[in-house]
Write a protein that holds these residues in place. Sequence first.
Motif, PDB file in Angstrom:
ATOM      1  N   LEU A   1       0.851  -1.183   0.000  1.00  0.00           N
ATOM      2  CA  LEU A   1       0.000   0.000   0.000  1.00  0.00           C
ATOM      3  C   LEU A   1       0.886   1.232   0.000  1.00  0.00           C
ATOM      4  O   LEU A   1       1.683   1.427   0.914  1.00  0.00           O
ATOM      5  CB  LEU A   1      -0.886  -0.009   1.239  1.00  0.00           C
ATOM      6  CG  LEU A   1      -1.851  -1.198   1.337  1.00  0.00           C
ATOM      7  CD1 LEU A   1      -2.423  -1.312   2.735  1.00  0.00           C
ATOM      8  CD2 LEU A   1      -2.957  -1.051   0.315  1.00  0.00           C
ATOM      9  N   GLY A   2       0.756   2.045  -1.017  1.00  0.00           N
ATOM     10  CA  GLY A   2       1.578   3.244  -1.091  1.00  0.00           C
ATOM     11  C   GLY A   2       1.137   4.102  -2.248  1.00  0.00           C
ATOM     12  O   GLY A   2       0.140   3.805  -2.909  1.00  0.00           O
ATOM     13  N   PRO A   3       1.861   5.172  -2.539  1.00  0.00           N
ATOM     14  CA  PRO A   3       1.472   6.027  -3.659  1.00  0.00           C
ATOM     15  C   PRO A   3       1.567   5.262  -4.976  1.00  0.00           C
ATOM     16  O   PRO A   3       2.416   4.395  -5.130  1.00  0.00           O
ATOM     17  CB  PRO A   3       2.480   7.175  -3.603  1.00  0.00           C
ATOM     18  CG  PRO A   3       3.625   6.653  -2.809  1.00  0.00           C
ATOM     19  CD  PRO A   3       3.061   5.653  -1.856  1.00  0.00           C
ATOM     20  N   GLY A   4       0.690   5.596  -5.911  1.00  0.00           N
ATOM     21  CA  GLY A   4       0.659   4.901  -7.189  1.00  0.00           C
ATOM     22  C   GLY A   4      -0.577   4.053  -7.345  1.00  0.00           C
ATOM     23  O   GLY A   4      -0.817   3.455  -8.387  1.00  0.00           O
ATOM     24  N   LEU A   5      -1.390   3.992  -6.267  1.00  0.00           N
ATOM     25  CA  LEU A   5      -2.630   3.232  -6.370  1.00  0.00           C
ATOM     26  C   LEU A   5      -3.679   4.007  -7.165  1.00  0.00           C
ATOM     27  O   LEU A   5      -4.391   3.448  -7.990  1.00  0.00           O
ATOM     28  CB  LEU A   5      -3.182   2.933  -4.962  1.00  0.00           C
ATOM     29  CG  LEU A   5      -2.403   1.931  -4.114  1.00  0.00           C
ATOM     30  CD1 LEU A   5      -2.866   1.982  -2.662  1.00  0.00           C
ATOM     31  CD2 LEU A   5      -2.585   0.517  -4.645  1.00  0.00           C
ATOM     32  N   LEU A   6      -3.765   5.308  -6.917  1.00  0.00           N
ATOM     33  CA  LEU A   6      -4.817   6.106  -7.544  1.00  0.00           C
ATOM     34  C   LEU A   6      -4.618   6.199  -9.049  1.00  0.00           C
ATOM     35  O   LEU A   6      -3.494   6.291  -9.539  1.00  0.00           O
ATOM     36  CB  LEU A   6      -4.846   7.508  -6.946  1.00  0.00           C
ATOM     37  CG  LEU A   6      -5.301   7.579  -5.491  1.00  0.00           C
ATOM     38  CD1 LEU A   6      -5.206   9.014  -4.991  1.00  0.00           C
ATOM     39  CD2 LEU A   6      -6.714   7.064  -5.350  1.00  0.00           C
ATOM     40  N   GLY A   7      -5.742   6.177  -9.765  1.00  0.00           N
ATOM     41  CA  GLY A   7      -5.694   6.291 -11.221  1.00  0.00           C
ATOM     42  C   GLY A   7      -5.258   5.012 -11.888  1.00  0.00           C
ATOM     43  O   GLY A   7      -5.096   4.965 -13.103  1.00  0.00           O
ATOM     44  N   ASN A   8      -5.053   3.969 -11.081  1.00  0.00           N
ATOM     45  CA  ASN A   8      -4.513   2.733 -11.627  1.00  0.00           C
ATOM     46  C   ASN A   8      -5.548   1.611 -11.593  1.00  0.00           C
ATOM     47  O   ASN A   8      -6.552   1.701 -10.902  1.00  0.00           O
ATOM     48  CB  ASN A   8      -3.291   2.323 -10.809  1.00  0.00           C
ATOM     49  CG  ASN A   8      -2.094   2.129 -11.704  1.00  0.00           C
ATOM     50  OD1 ASN A   8      -2.229   1.676 -12.840  1.00  0.00           O
ATOM     51  ND2 ASN A   8      -0.931   2.472 -11.198  1.00  0.00           N
ATOM     52  N   ILE A   9      -5.259   0.548 -12.354  1.00  0.00           N
ATOM     53  CA  ILE A   9      -6.160  -0.599 -12.373  1.00  0.00           C
ATOM     54  C   ILE A   9      -5.362  -1.857 -12.033  1.00  0.00           C
ATOM     55  O   ILE A   9      -4.263  -2.057 -12.551  1.00  0.00           O
ATOM     56  CB  ILE A   9      -6.893  -0.708 -13.726  1.00  0.00           C
ATOM     57  CG1 ILE A   9      -7.768  -1.958 -13.785  1.00  0.00           C
ATOM     58  CG2 ILE A   9      -5.945  -0.697 -14.907  1.00  0.00           C
ATOM     59  CD1 ILE A   9      -8.717  -1.968 -14.967  1.00  0.00           C
ATOM     60  N   PHE A  10      -5.928  -2.672 -11.127  1.00  0.00           N
ATOM     61  CA  PHE A  10      -5.231  -3.854 -10.617  1.00  0.00           C
ATOM     62  C   PHE A  10      -6.080  -5.103 -10.840  1.00  0.00           C
ATOM     63  O   PHE A  10      -7.297  -5.006 -10.961  1.00  0.00           O
ATOM     64  CB  PHE A  10      -4.952  -3.694  -9.122  1.00  0.00           C
ATOM     65  CG  PHE A  10      -4.102  -2.492  -8.815  1.00  0.00           C
ATOM     66  CD1 PHE A  10      -2.722  -2.600  -8.777  1.00  0.00           C
ATOM     67  CD2 PHE A  10      -4.680  -1.254  -8.600  1.00  0.00           C
ATOM     68  CE1 PHE A  10      -1.929  -1.491  -8.523  1.00  0.00           C
ATOM     69  CE2 PHE A  10      -3.900  -0.138  -8.342  1.00  0.00           C
ATOM     70  CZ  PHE A  10      -2.521  -0.258  -8.306  1.00  0.00           C
ATOM     71  N   ASP A  11      -5.447  -6.256 -10.847  1.00  0.00           N
ATOM     72  CA  ASP A  11      -6.232  -7.481 -10.915  1.00  0.00           C
ATOM     73  C   ASP A  11      -6.654  -7.891  -9.497  1.00  0.00           C
ATOM     74  O   ASP A  11      -6.386  -7.162  -8.527  1.00  0.00           O
ATOM     75  CB  ASP A  11      -5.498  -8.588 -11.691  1.00  0.00           C
ATOM     76  CG  ASP A  11      -4.386  -9.247 -10.893  1.00  0.00           C
ATOM     77  OD1 ASP A  11      -4.113  -8.809  -9.763  1.00  0.00           O
ATOM     78  OD2 ASP A  11      -3.783 -10.210 -11.402  1.00  0.00           O
ATOM     79  N   GLY A  12      -7.303  -9.051  -9.375  1.00  0.00           N
ATOM     80  CA  GLY A  12      -7.902  -9.434  -8.101  1.00  0.00           C
ATOM     81  C   GLY A  12      -6.923  -9.547  -6.958  1.00  0.00           C
ATOM     82  O   GLY A  12      -7.284  -9.385  -5.799  1.00  0.00           O
ATOM     83  N   ILE A  13      -5.649  -9.839  -7.243  1.00  0.00           N
ATOM     84  CA  ILE A  13      -4.684  -9.943  -6.153  1.00  0.00           C
ATOM     85  C   ILE A  13      -3.726  -8.761  -6.164  1.00  0.00           C
ATOM     86  O   ILE A  13      -2.633  -8.830  -5.621  1.00  0.00           O
ATOM     87  CB  ILE A  13      -3.928 -11.300  -6.184  1.00  0.00           C
ATOM     88  CG1 ILE A  13      -3.323 -11.573  -7.564  1.00  0.00           C
ATOM     89  CG2 ILE A  13      -4.844 -12.434  -5.800  1.00  0.00           C
ATOM     90  CD1 ILE A  13      -2.429 -12.804  -7.591  1.00  0.00           C
ATOM     91  N   GLY A  14      -4.160  -7.669  -6.767  1.00  0.00           N
ATOM     92  CA  GLY A  14      -3.436  -6.411  -6.634  1.00  0.00           C
ATOM     93  C   GLY A  14      -2.262  -6.229  -7.583  1.00  0.00           C
ATOM     94  O   GLY A  14      -1.382  -5.405  -7.327  1.00  0.00           O
ATOM     95  N   ARG A  15      -2.233  -6.958  -8.683  1.00  0.00           N
ATOM     96  CA  ARG A  15      -1.147  -6.757  -9.644  1.00  0.00           C
ATOM     97  C   ARG A  15      -1.579  -5.719 -10.676  1.00  0.00           C
ATOM     98  O   ARG A  15      -2.689  -5.785 -11.207  1.00  0.00           O
ATOM     99  CB  ARG A  15      -0.802  -8.071 -10.341  1.00  0.00           C
ATOM    100  CG  ARG A  15      -0.384  -9.155  -9.367  1.00  0.00           C
ATOM    101  CD  ARG A  15       0.032 -10.415 -10.078  1.00  0.00           C
ATOM    102  NE  ARG A  15      -1.052 -11.000 -10.844  1.00  0.00           N
ATOM    103  CZ  ARG A  15      -0.924 -12.144 -11.527  1.00  0.00           C
ATOM    104  NH1 ARG A  15       0.239 -12.776 -11.551  1.00  0.00           N
ATOM    105  NH2 ARG A  15      -1.944 -12.624 -12.184  1.00  0.00           N
ATOM    106  N   PRO A  16      -0.737  -4.734 -10.966  1.00  0.00           N
ATOM    107  CA  PRO A  16      -1.152  -3.668 -11.885  1.00  0.00           C
ATOM    108  C   PRO A  16      -1.295  -4.179 -13.321  1.00  0.00           C
ATOM    109  O   PRO A  16      -0.354  -4.717 -13.895  1.00  0.00           O
ATOM    110  CB  PRO A  16      -0.033  -2.641 -11.779  1.00  0.00           C
ATOM    111  CG  PRO A  16       1.119  -3.348 -11.179  1.00  0.00           C
ATOM    112  CD  PRO A  16       0.611  -4.525 -10.432  1.00  0.00           C
TER     113      PRO A  16
END
Lengths: 591, 455
Positions: free
Chosen positions: A78-93
Amino acid sequence: MIKMNEGRIIYINGSVIKGSGMKNFKLREMVLAGENKLIGEVIGIDGEIATLQIYEETEGLKLKEVIIGLGAPLSLNLGPGLLGNIFDGIGRPLEMIYHQYGDFISEGIGLLSLDFQKLWKVTITADVGMIINEGSEFGWIQETSLVSHRMLVPPGVNGEIVFKSETEECRLDDILIKIKDDKNQIHEIKMYQKWPVRKKRPIRERLKITEPLITGQRILDVFFPIAKGGTVAIPGGFGTGKTITQHQLAKWSDADIIVYIGCGERGNEMTDVLEEFPGLIDPRSGKPIMERTVLIANTSNMPVAAREASIYTGITIAEYYRDMGYHVALMADSTSRWAEALREISGRLEEMPAEEGYPAYLPSRLSEFYERAGSAMTLGHKEGSITIIGAVSPAGGDFSEPVTENTKRYVNVFLALDKKLAYARHYPSINWLNSYSGYVKMLEGWYEQHAGEEIISLRGEMLQLLQEEASLQDIVQLVGEDVLPDFQRLIIEIARVLKVGFLQQNAFHKEDAFVPLEKQYEMLKIIDYLYKKAGRCIKEGIPISKVRNREIFDEVIKIKYNVPNNNLGMLQDIRKRIEDYYDDLLNKYSG
Amino acid sequence: MRKEYLGIKKAEGPLIFIENVEDAVYGEIIEINVDGEPRTGKIVKIDKNFIVAQVFQGTSGISSVNTSVRFTGKPMEMAVSKDILGREFNGIGEPSDGGMPIYSKTKLNINGSPINPIARQYPRNYIQTGISTIDVLLTLIRGQKLPVFSGNGLTHKELAAQIVSQAKLSSSDENFGVCFAAIGITKDDGIFFRDRFSQAGSIENVVMFLNYADDPVAERLTAPRCTLTAAEYLAFHENMHILVVITDITNYCEGLREISSAKEEVPGRKGYPGYLYSDLSSLYERAGMIKNKKGSITFLPVLTMPNDDITHPIPDLTGYITEGQIVLSRRLDNSGILPSVNVLPSLSRLMKDGIGLNYTREDHPELANQLFSSYSKVQEIRSLAQIIGEDDLSEIDQLYMSFGRAFEEEFINQGFLENRDIEESLNIGWKVLSLLPKEEMDRVSDQIIEKYHRK
């Protein structure tokens, strides 16, 4: 190098596999299985045999291949770079996967997470020598032009700051501060935190609900308000507009952060969001709404075990931003797909099924999820909230199925989507007779203070009018409208104005997609005024054919399109015309 | 050289169980030899002591001693090249027209892989089908998946054939092809489709996969996957716009249920396996468009609703995955109003972004909305008329009744051979709508009413 735990595959059935020689593996530990290093998780232990669920396609896995234990449960960075992004079900960008692996998602990609190369401009506000506690803010990063990412001391860390980085631009892995705790242990604090997704992030205390989530959608804001920190279920058969309603909320609600989980839904819907959101401007901040949005996509053809995880990935991200003191709204579309993923995995585990094949623990999983919503005082003494809005896709559109029934027990707002309304293209097709909001009482104070004294009582009157109209319609269905007395026919007419002019809202019209609460209230008042004025005339014995003036009724219906959101003054003219017409009518008849 | 296993432990329905296997890959293809006759199978479950495989050509004639099994270590693949166009295959992708096998270096796993949502291109271009109800009210968009929900004995076959032969892209210089799969259909239906395709002159652009009603059930599961693999190849390697028509998905699901119950899996609703949704979406979600690729896959699955029940798991789960649905009506079909599209429960989710100014015509969105809304009012008035009689209806309600009749007889009804262009369909729409007075147009803006309403 620590010697890792190793097991061997002895059983494969879809997303469920078993391994032997695994007595040192822990429940919920993450594993890598087979030559391709597929990501999975331990979900059952029986002696030296462990049962695993695999988050990737298992075709190609081989008997006797190695299973490696990673020693930690499924976690997110969890850190910067999450916003505006799309991830798969286990959090891979997915963006990163696209650039590295192309158009299709194959298995064996490994564990990717946030971009560790990117440089962020860091402002550290804490200083060496300060005593700092868990959850407290020690600095910030401008993550997007809309959102400032507050950097917090991870839960469990308290002590004195003994080091502070002086570098202005840092990468995710750089050490920003060091904290010495009372056992003289040094904790190195970086820009990101690792957190296991199935574990709730701690808060100081739950707060009372006091504020609505303003959505700009008339039927919600006025009739079935959603609270910040509340829980909402939107059940509806296919084609009733669950996804459009969820999109509308993601676009226009006044949350600071939106987490949108596409759980087992269509690929094109995620693409639609990706194409549309960057171009949409938030009416409050004037910034693109994508800058406050995190997307989680497990489309229906992606592996089912990752669908089960996607809900936890989403809620963990939501909690992370809540801890910064933001109001987060989380949309899960759809929780039924998640429940079905549970069912599928449970079936492969050969567990005893309960209702309709769903596992007996479905209700407890649902309640655990919805309980992660709420308004909270964070560890760092900030006020934040998480609102959960879950779509439910009941089989056959039948609300008595287990997922809808169990969800109903844990949510406070129930927005029943109606096939009949959808067939008539009445959108949003929220049925005003079957829906409810348990927050009306709690939010009464807020509404009276911010919208107007009368709004709650007016809401009650209008709901009652709709209720009456529904019973009148039953009679009309049998004998036709003409036999009703005029005052009842007026109820039907006013209800029509209310339905077409107020409840129907066009998600694709520029004035109507989002409507400020002020205009909503004014519109309702005009409809009420029309009702009162027309009712007065009916009482005087003026026939309905004269009272129902098409022009005036149409003008009221079209307020939503013709009166711009920033020019409510125009409403005074309409009110004047209503007044003149009916006063005139009264004069003519009495005179 | 890989090991050959002699004898099997057990055969049950379409499955065989093999003991003491040392090396097996989940999903791999196995070669089975039954008294000298070659068959193929696929591993569907691996357990410590035995593996389970489904046999594509059926298990009849297998005994525990006359059968040997060889493992290939490879998933099920299909050789693809441009030469597949105009050819006919069986359910496991082998040519069934007596022609040469397909030789190609490109061999694709028939299961495909999910498209990364980032790589998808949102579908916007419409396909003209020449059918008024579809073009005006349920516009088909290139890259969309739009199923036909039919019932036994209804005219979905004719509708599917009509769409295939009339479908037209907005710009004609692009390559257009059809991948067609028939799953569990009768031989007569197979002949019908072949005739209709060759009459339309399209047979050289059609790839056909035929699994007849008496073919082994395991092949029902591979037929649609082979079809979609062929479609993906043509769309994303050969830049073609592919329309995939698969009929009948209900037979596919029955096959899935049969195999699932043979595997002794825990059943979900109505005995269908709990993973029916995921399984169906692994087919449907293969439709779409990809950024930087010219081709597209538009998917038109056809299914018959058991007992005309739209809440049955097959149409229900399909509707949750696809981007709308075209529902056929038995009432219209019986009254000879063809194609019998029941417009009210039908929907095209993607049409909003592919119609109107710059795509079809400016009035299209509002007209479609108004037609839906007015026709839905007709239904209410009809049920009232049944009770009090049509003569006692109010004047305006009587107008609605005549609008309803005209809508069905002129707009919906066009038969299976008439090909209407979009302009013509929109005009017919305004013609019937103009039976209603302007004041009833609550979904249309004033300037569109002025321009198009004919009274």
